[in-house]
Structures are given as C-alpha cells and as structure tokens.
Scaffold this active site. Structure first.
Site, PDB file in Angstrom:
ATOM      1  CB  ILE A 107      -0.942   0.041   1.226  1.00  0.00           C
ATOM      2  CG1 ILE A 107      -1.758   1.353   1.251  1.00  0.00           C
ATOM      3  CG2 ILE A 107      -0.223  -0.169   2.526  1.00  0.00           C
ATOM      4  CD1 ILE A 107      -2.851   1.414   2.316  1.00  0.00           C
ATOM      5  CB  ALA A 108       2.590   3.285  -1.748  1.00  0.00           C
ATOM      6  CB  VAL A 109      -0.554   7.583   0.355  1.00  0.00           C
ATOM      7  CG1 VAL A 109      -1.159   8.948   0.064  1.00  0.00           C
ATOM      8  CG2 VAL A 109      -1.615   6.641   0.929  1.00  0.00           C
ATOM      9  CD  GLU A 141       5.253 -10.816   5.615  1.00  0.00           C
ATOM     10  OE1 GLU A 141       5.645 -10.264   4.567  1.00  0.00           O
ATOM     11  OE2 GLU A 141       5.155 -12.040   5.745  1.00  0.00           O
ATOM     12  CG  ASN A 187       6.179   2.165   7.772  1.00  0.00           C
ATOM     13  OD1 ASN A 187       5.714   3.255   8.075  1.00  0.00           O
ATOM     14  ND2 ASN A 187       6.059   1.644   6.564  1.00  0.00           N
ATOM     15  CE1 TYR A 207      -1.544  -1.510   6.725  1.00  0.00           C
ATOM     16  CE2 TYR A 207       0.641  -1.882   7.626  1.00  0.00           C
ATOM     17  CZ  TYR A 207      -0.180  -1.669   6.547  1.00  0.00           C
ATOM     18  OH  TYR A 207       0.352  -1.625   5.287  1.00  0.00           O
TER      19      TYR A 207
HETATM   20  C1  LIG Z   1       1.556   4.541   5.572  1.00  0.00           C
HETATM   21  C2  LIG Z   1       0.806   5.415   4.554  1.00  0.00           C
HETATM   22  C3  LIG Z   1       0.128   4.492   3.542  1.00  0.00           C
HETATM   23  C4  LIG Z   1      -0.273   6.229   5.302  1.00  0.00           C
HETATM   24  O1  LIG Z   1      -1.042   6.938   4.330  1.00  0.00           O
HETATM   25  P1  LIG Z   1      -1.708   8.367   4.665  1.00  0.00           P
HETATM   26  O2  LIG Z   1      -2.684   8.661   3.599  1.00  0.00           O
HETATM   27  O3  LIG Z   1      -0.650   9.362   4.901  1.00  0.00           O
HETATM   28  O4  LIG Z   1      -2.448   8.036   6.043  1.00  0.00           O
HETATM   29  P2  LIG Z   1      -3.733   8.784   6.623  1.00  0.00           P
HETATM   30  O5  LIG Z   1      -3.619  10.253   6.399  1.00  0.00           O
HETATM   31  O6  LIG Z   1      -4.949   8.098   6.123  1.00  0.00           O
HETATM   32  O7  LIG Z   1      -3.562   8.510   8.169  1.00  0.00           O
HETATM   33  C5  LIG Z   1      -4.239   7.433   8.814  1.00  0.00           C
HETATM   34  C6  LIG Z   1      -3.559   7.164  10.128  1.00  0.00           C
HETATM   35  O8  LIG Z   1      -2.267   6.600   9.889  1.00  0.00           O
HETATM   36  C7  LIG Z   1      -1.357   7.103  10.890  1.00  0.00           C
HETATM   37  N1  LIG Z   1      -0.297   7.884  10.245  1.00  0.00           N
HETATM   38  C8  LIG Z   1      -0.240   8.252   8.935  1.00  0.00           C
HETATM   39  N2  LIG Z   1       0.910   8.903   8.693  1.00  0.00           N
HETATM   40  C9  LIG Z   1       1.578   8.940   9.875  1.00  0.00           C
HETATM   41  C10 LIG Z   1       2.838   9.447  10.264  1.00  0.00           C
HETATM   42  N3  LIG Z   1       3.640  10.059   9.382  1.00  0.00           N
HETATM   43  N4  LIG Z   1       3.219   9.280  11.549  1.00  0.00           N
HETATM   44  C11 LIG Z   1       2.424   8.641  12.434  1.00  0.00           C
HETATM   45  N5  LIG Z   1       1.200   8.142  12.137  1.00  0.00           N
HETATM   46  C12 LIG Z   1       0.806   8.285  10.871  1.00  0.00           C
HETATM   47  C13 LIG Z   1      -2.168   7.926  11.849  1.00  0.00           C
HETATM   48  O9  LIG Z   1      -2.672   7.061  12.860  1.00  0.00           O
HETATM   49  C14 LIG Z   1      -3.290   8.398  10.954  1.00  0.00           C
HETATM   50  O10 LIG Z   1      -4.442   8.736  11.684  1.00  0.00           O
HETATM   51  P3  LIG Z   1      -4.621  10.264  12.216  1.00  0.00           P
HETATM   52  O11 LIG Z   1      -4.480  11.142  11.016  1.00  0.00           O
HETATM   53  O12 LIG Z   1      -5.997  10.241  12.797  1.00  0.00           O
HETATM   54  O13 LIG Z   1      -3.515  10.487  13.201  1.00  0.00           O
HETATM   55  C15 LIG Z   1       1.768   6.431   3.855  1.00  0.00           C
HETATM   56  O14 LIG Z   1       2.517   7.102   4.842  1.00  0.00           O
HETATM   57  C16 LIG Z   1       2.713   5.801   2.855  1.00  0.00           C
HETATM   58  O15 LIG Z   1       2.376   5.607   1.680  1.00  0.00           O
HETATM   59  N6  LIG Z   1       3.953   5.488   3.312  1.00  0.00           N
HETATM   60  C17 LIG Z   1       4.971   4.911   2.426  1.00  0.00           C
HETATM   61  C18 LIG Z   1       4.624   3.494   2.021  1.00  0.00           C
HETATM   62  C19 LIG Z   1       4.452   2.584   3.230  1.00  0.00           C
HETATM   63  O16 LIG Z   1       5.163   2.662   4.222  1.00  0.00           O
HETATM   64  N7  LIG Z   1       3.457   1.661   3.122  1.00  0.00           N
HETATM   65  C20 LIG Z   1       3.166   0.702   4.166  1.00  0.00           C
HETATM   66  C21 LIG Z   1       3.995  -0.507   3.957  1.00  0.00           C
HETATM   67  S1  LIG Z   1       3.592  -1.774   5.163  1.00  0.00           S
END
Ligand SMILES: CC(C)(COP(=O)(O)OP(=O)(O)OC[C@H]1O[C@@H](n2cnc3c(N)ncnc32)[C@H](O)[C@@H]1OP(=O)(O)O)[C@@H](O)C(=O)NCCC(=O)NCCS
Length: 163
Positions: free
Chosen positions: A81-83, A115, A120, A127
């Site tokens: 998953i990636a944003v 996993e 991270n 999750y």
């Molecule tokens: C992990 C990832 C998918 C989160 O996507 P996102 O759109 O930024 O997440 P959201 O804005 O929907 O946040 C949802 C929750 O995730 C957590 N979260 C997201 N980014 C965070 C950060 N930088 N630090 C801590 N918590 C974080 C928080 O609990 C957040 O809830 P909140 O906003 O109420 O605090 C994104 O950071 C990403 O693409 N990272 C790189 C790829 C990766 O690591 N993928 C997972 C591999 S297992």
C-alpha cells in the site's frame, strides 16, 4: 463548510487494473527503498488472484494511492500500500484501506494478513487503527541500505465479524 482536503478535491476510491501499472511503480518508487518495476505491477495487476484498489484524483484523474492484496480461498495478504507523498496525511491511506477491506469482504475473504516494518510508525499506526493485531515477528526481514535489516511484524485482521 470546512474541508479536510486542502489539496484539491477528495479522490475517488475504485478498483484498478494493469492500466495503472506505471503510476503504481512511480508512487512505489517514492515510497520504498527497493522499488518494484512497472512490469512487476503489470504482471501482478493482471493476476486473477490480485485485488487492487486505487485513489483517483478528482481533478486530473491521476493515481494518488493504491493497495494490492493476493487472495486465496477465504484468506488474503496485503502485498503493498502506498500513498503519493503529496497526498499523505489527508486520510487517503485510511479510506483506501477501508475501501479495500470492504472489497475483500464482499469477495468472501475472512482473514487478512500483512507484514510491516517495525520501524514504519505511519503504517503501524494505520494498521492498529484499522484493528489489525500482531500475530508474529520475522527477524531481520527487510534489507536496509547501510543499516542492519529491520524486523517485520506479521499482523492479522478478521473480516466479516466472525472467524
Ligand atoms: C503509511 C501510509 C500508507 C499512510 O497513508 P496516509 O494517507 O498518509 O495516512 P492517513 O492520512 O490516512 O492517516 C491514517 C492514520 O495513519 C497514521 N499515520 C499516517 N501517517 C503517519 C505518520 N507520518 N506518523 C504517524 N502516524 C501516521 C495515523 O494514525 C493516521 O491517523 P490520524 O491522522 O488520525 O492520526 C503512507 O505514509 C505511505 O504511503 N507510506 C509509504 C509506504 C508505506 O510505508 N506503506 C506501508 C507498507 S507496510
């Protein structure tokens, strides 16, 4: 009314196919130290066992985020998953994951695994909030450039209210 989306309009959450391979590879490369090639995504997205959802930008219809799982019988595993960096912290990851879980539930999936790198914090918080619980740990699972390998937590979510 106040909008959470300061970055344009909210994206639309939809299933995606192989036509999004190049965009998936681009977002993946901006998200992980060891990116997957466009051809890898194409092969995955053509697979019958793969369930894939994307977040599509309302304005220019570009991909803002994606999630892929591999399903087998009533179990599935999230592969990635990636944003896109510009879309992070707008709730896209949370909504995409919820959309994906709804898609998997409709397909009859009862147990979802993943996993995650213990280091991270963003993904682990995402999750945890979605209800995944840790069921194991794989030591030294992720390669790191210039660092010791990191462990992976194995997590599980039961779908559909029953096991
Ligand atoms: C992990 C990832 C998918 C989160 O996507 P996102 O759109 O930024 O997440 P959201 O804005 O929907 O946040 C949802 C929750 O995730 C957590 N979260 C997201 N980014 C965070 C950060 N930088 N630090 C801590 N918590 C974080 C928080 O609990 C957040 O809830 P909140 O906003 O109420 O605090 C994104 O950071 C990403 O693409 N990272 C790189 C790829 C990766 O690591 N993928 C997972 C591999 S297992």
């Amino acid at each position: 009314m106040f909008s959470l989306f300061v970055k344009g309009s909210a994206p639309a959450y939809r299933p995606i196919g192989a036509e999004r391979s190049a965009e998936c590879a681009l977002i993946h490369a901006g998200s992980f130290a060891y990116p997957w090639a466009e051809a890898d995504f194409e092969q995955l997205l053509l697979g019958q066992e793969i369930v894939a959802n994307g977040a599509i930008e309302a304005d220019d219809r570009a991909l803002a985020a994606f999630i892929l799982s591999r399903a087998a019988l009533d179990e599935a595993e999230i592969l990635t998953i990636a944003v896109a960096p510009a879309w992070r912290r707008y709730g896209v990851g949370r909504t995409l994951l919820a959309t994906h879980i709804a898609s998997l539930t409709k397909l009859g999936i009862r147990r979802l695994f993943l996993e995650v790198d213990t280091q991270n914090a963003a993904a682990r918080a995402l999750y945890d909030a979605a209800g995944f619980r840790q069921i194991g740990e794989r030591k030294a699972y992720y390669r790191k450039q210039g660092e010791s390998p990191a462990s992976a937590l194995v997590m599980r979510l039961d779908l559909g209210g029953q096991v």
